[in-house]
Write a protein that holds these residues in place. Sequence first.
Motif, PDB file in Angstrom:
ATOM      1  N   LYS A 260       0.853  -1.263  -0.009  1.00 50.16           N
ATOM      2  CA  LYS A 260       0.222   0.199  -0.014  1.00 50.16           C
ATOM      3  C   LYS A 260       0.870   1.197   0.053  1.00 50.16           C
ATOM      4  CE  LYS A 260      -3.868   0.629   0.286  1.00 50.16           C
ATOM      5  NZ  LYS A 260      -4.989   0.746  -0.370  1.00 50.16           N
ATOM      6  N   GLY A 261       2.211   1.378   0.700  1.00 46.27           N
ATOM      7  CA  GLY A 261       2.687   2.592   0.873  1.00 46.27           C
ATOM      8  C   GLY A 261       3.500   2.730  -0.566  1.00 46.27           C
ATOM      9  N   SER A 284      12.185   5.636   1.823  1.00 41.17           N
ATOM     10  CA  SER A 284      13.551   4.705   1.715  1.00 41.17           C
ATOM     11  C   SER A 284      12.956   3.466   2.601  1.00 41.17           C
ATOM     12  CB  SER A 284      14.336   5.415   2.311  1.00 41.17           C
ATOM     13  OG  SER A 284      14.489   5.607   3.596  1.00 41.17           O
ATOM     14  N   GLN A 285      11.987   3.898   3.598  1.00 43.75           N
ATOM     15  CA  GLN A 285      11.843   2.491   4.700  1.00 43.75           C
ATOM     16  C   GLN A 285      10.821   1.674   3.817  1.00 43.75           C
ATOM     17  OE1 GLN A 285      10.892   5.633   7.921  1.00 43.75           O
ATOM     18  NE2 GLN A 285      11.427   3.822   9.075  1.00 43.75           N
ATOM     19  N   ILE A 286       9.960   2.269   3.101  1.00 43.19           N
ATOM     20  CA  ILE A 286       9.078   1.563   2.056  1.00 43.19           C
ATOM     21  C   ILE A 286       9.868   0.854   1.227  1.00 43.19           C
ATOM     22  CG2 ILE A 286       7.067   1.538   0.445  1.00 43.19           C
ATOM     23  CD1 ILE A 286       6.260   3.955   2.000  1.00 43.19           C
ATOM     24  N   HIS A 287      10.646   1.416   0.497  1.00 46.59           N
ATOM     25  CA  HIS A 287      11.420   0.526  -0.349  1.00 46.59           C
ATOM     26  C   HIS A 287      12.399  -0.665   0.422  1.00 46.59           C
ATOM     27  CE1 HIS A 287      10.765   2.677  -4.164  1.00 46.59           C
ATOM     28  NE2 HIS A 287      11.409   3.917  -3.629  1.00 46.59           N
ATOM     29  N   GLU A 288      12.844  -0.436   1.411  1.00 47.14           N
ATOM     30  CA  GLU A 288      13.389  -1.299   2.279  1.00 47.14           C
ATOM     31  C   GLU A 288      12.615  -2.407   2.569  1.00 47.14           C
ATOM     32  OE1 GLU A 288      14.506  -2.097   6.841  1.00 47.14           O
ATOM     33  OE2 GLU A 288      14.526  -0.223   6.340  1.00 47.14           O
ATOM     34  N   MET A 289      11.383  -2.362   3.072  1.00 48.83           N
ATOM     35  CA  MET A 289      10.493  -3.313   3.168  1.00 48.83           C
ATOM     36  C   MET A 289      10.164  -4.240   2.118  1.00 48.83           C
ATOM     37  SD  MET A 289       7.482  -2.107   5.830  1.00 48.83           S
ATOM     38  CE  MET A 289       6.840  -0.807   5.057  1.00 48.83           C
ATOM     39  N   ASN A 290      10.322  -3.600   0.878  1.00 46.40           N
ATOM     40  CA  ASN A 290      10.083  -4.172  -0.348  1.00 46.40           C
ATOM     41  C   ASN A 290      11.373  -4.793  -1.063  1.00 46.40           C
ATOM     42  OD1 ASN A 290       7.147  -3.960  -0.495  1.00 46.40           O
ATOM     43  ND2 ASN A 290       7.513  -1.869  -1.331  1.00 46.40           N
ATOM     44  N   GLY A 291      12.475  -4.425  -0.312  1.00 48.73           N
ATOM     45  CA  GLY A 291      13.566  -4.952  -0.978  1.00 48.73           C
ATOM     46  C   GLY A 291      14.216  -4.456  -2.192  1.00 48.73           C
ATOM     47  N   GLN A 292      13.561  -3.197  -2.352  1.00 48.31           N
ATOM     48  CA  GLN A 292      14.118  -2.342  -3.635  1.00 48.31           C
ATOM     49  C   GLN A 292      15.121  -1.355  -3.448  1.00 48.31           C
ATOM     50  OE1 GLN A 292      10.233  -0.625  -4.079  1.00 48.31           O
ATOM     51  NE2 GLN A 292       9.273  -2.518  -5.001  1.00 48.31           N
ATOM     52  N   ARG A 293      16.530  -2.026  -3.309  1.00 47.26           N
ATOM     53  CA  ARG A 293      17.573  -1.294  -3.159  1.00 47.26           C
ATOM     54  C   ARG A 293      17.827  -0.150  -4.372  1.00 47.26           C
ATOM     55  NH1 ARG A 293      23.755  -3.803  -2.925  1.00 47.26           N
ATOM     56  NH2 ARG A 293      23.047  -4.637  -4.671  1.00 47.26           N
ATOM     57  N   ASP A 294      17.631  -0.392  -5.429  1.00 52.13           N
ATOM     58  CA  ASP A 294      18.081   0.225  -6.522  1.00 52.13           C
ATOM     59  C   ASP A 294      17.318   1.388  -6.681  1.00 52.13           C
ATOM     60  OD1 ASP A 294      20.041  -1.419  -7.637  1.00 52.13           O
ATOM     61  OD2 ASP A 294      18.536  -2.319  -9.090  1.00 52.13           O
ATOM     62  N   GLU A 295      16.082   1.426  -6.056  1.00 55.46           N
ATOM     63  CA  GLU A 295      15.224   2.558  -5.834  1.00 55.46           C
ATOM     64  C   GLU A 295      15.743   3.467  -4.663  1.00 55.46           C
ATOM     65  OE1 GLU A 295      12.370   3.362  -7.988  1.00 55.46           O
ATOM     66  OE2 GLU A 295      13.199   1.480  -8.964  1.00 55.46           O
ATOM     67  N   ILE A 296      16.132   3.073  -3.718  1.00 56.19           N
ATOM     68  CA  ILE A 296      16.924   3.873  -2.724  1.00 56.19           C
ATOM     69  C   ILE A 296      18.103   4.504  -2.988  1.00 56.19           C
ATOM     70  CG2 ILE A 296      17.513   4.166  -0.236  1.00 56.19           C
ATOM     71  CD1 ILE A 296      16.030   1.640   0.509  1.00 56.19           C
TER      72      ILE A 296
END
Length: 711
Positions: A260-261, A284-296
Amino acid sequence: MALLLLKEHLSPSRLIQNGSLGHSVVAAVQRTALLSIYSRKYVVIRSFGSRAVIFDHKQYQNSSTCHFSTSIQPGRLCWEGSSHAILLNKLEVALKNHQVDEAWESFSDFKKLYGFPEVSFVHMLITELSYSSNPHWLRKASDLVLLILNEKSDMLQPDILTKLSLSLARSQIPSPATKILRSMLEKEVLPSMDVLLLVVLHLVKTEIGTHLASNFLVQICEFFRRLSANKSNRVKLMKPDTMIFNLVLDACVRFKLSFKGQQIMELMAQTGVVADAHSIVIISQIHEMNGQRDEIKKYKPYINQLSAPFICHYRQFYDSLLKLHFKFDDIGAATELVWDFCRYQESVPVQRDWKDSEKTYLVPIGSHNIKSALKLQIQPALLQKDSVLKAEAKQELVMFRNGKLVLSNKALAKLISGYKKVGNISELSKVLFRIQKESCSLRGSSLCSDVIDACIHLGWLEIAHDILDDMEAGGAPMGHNTYMSLLKAYSKGNMLREAKALLKQMRKAGLAMNLCDEMVNDTALYMNRSSFTGKSDLAESFAQEMREEEKVIPSMVYEINSSIYFFCKAKMIEDAIKTYRKMQVIKIQPTLQTFSNLVYGYSSLGMYRDITILWGDIKRNMEGGNLVVSKDLYEYLLMNFLQGGYFERVMEVIGLMEERGMYTDKWMYRCEFLKHHKNLYRNLKASEARTDAQRNRLRYVLAFRKWAGIV
């Protein structure tokens, strides 16, 4: 009932005989047991001709015989006229005296007889109930408002609705509060963003409130985009601001609503809302939960341009990125990140340069190479003074101490474990020495000796000796106690050859002039060493890290999920499915993020039938105990099945959500149904269905209508 009987018995045909009252009047009144439901002293009955019959309640209660006055009265009085005025007067007095019980009773009596009173009385009543701290009266007010909105939608003014929605949200009654806001949105009369911010602030304190607030924010954004497309003059008034997004995004992080985030974050880009420093950290915390390192990593160049005083506000950003480096087993990237935040050493007050804070950058969501990629506007140096978002996330890997970003014991444990895993201890020694030199850890100048001591506690004696040698070779030899700790460990472990080699090394460094080779067998000499009285907190962090490694998801899963995410964002769904199938071939278990990305990819292309097929895979993984589906993914599946018209799947998902005690936003699903299937099978009966498939589908459509309350 008494009122109807009274009117019947006192009608002209029954009572008026030759201009006088007959004996039947008394008998009729006695039979009807006439009692006032309003506790008035007198009730004036409809006049007949020139006479008016007045009934005294108290006399009736004390006597079996009724006393009537038949005196001639000037003018006509009627039951309706007198009780109408009396009830309104009673309602007005109760409201002025803030007597909520009396006011509600009078209002209810009036409404039963005459319908709604004048608008001013309704407004006064709702306002009085809105100021109550009692949830009972707030619910009464919301029920009344929703009833009025259904029957007389133009009766209520926006400010009345706003007050009530705010009071409901503040009292943690989120569903009615959101229903009122949604009704206002339908009429295009939303509260100002400042007031709406307060409502959302209270809604997101609970998980259910967060679900409702996020869904309502989606509706606002959709409405805003329609206005923008139509170039409406009201578009600026309907645009949600940054702080509302921040509140909802932060709540998504707190309640682990990662999918949802991600949706809310993308809406931020679609509506052109600018992300400030708070937004970037939460994203950045939402990307972390989703494992999206490239996005951060896309935000890092802009943050690196900021002056040192701003970096304290990005502690959580560095924390999230460092966690993902470790999850991807990228020890090199983790080390480089440590060097980045070691650069910011100054401890000076924050001085704001408004020109810099207003500088806006565009960050793509998805690959830089995708021309159609969404782009989020960011202002990394913008720190809003009046932000209501003050919550600080738990400090795990990166901490802020004395004006510096420093590594926690847990971060050091992960760093050392990573180098140990790849077998590059010499590089680890260099890293530890630099971290110690730059004071980038909580342990300061004792870092290297503490690490060696922790390694000794855990039995990593070879690693401890290698680090000790590297420090000595690098011109930063350890102290006497560190050597003695290792010597004792060798002696206790009967590692005599290693002990003698260390003793020789100590003599060379001038640290063991009074020790001889024979003494290495005498462990009693070292038993009073204070460093061995108990395990250090750093050693405990190492041990905890070793225990957690057993539960860690393999780094390859994060790599594969990142590829699937990229393909889905680029609408390359065939490549995403190939990657997913390859995942199954090499026996790698799909995760929640795997399926979330695939559902998103199919949905973006309107491939609803393929989602039903993927749903089969999701259920098999759930039944095998390998997957726990989140509430926000269930919700997304349900919305897609509704849009595609797969009502059997719709009711299946609803059933699973109810089994797990998950809140369902019926309003949202009802609106989605009416948008796509308003007249579907509306007048078709089961007996009229032509095929078994149609009969089966009709059954599920009717079941959904009943569940959602659609007539």
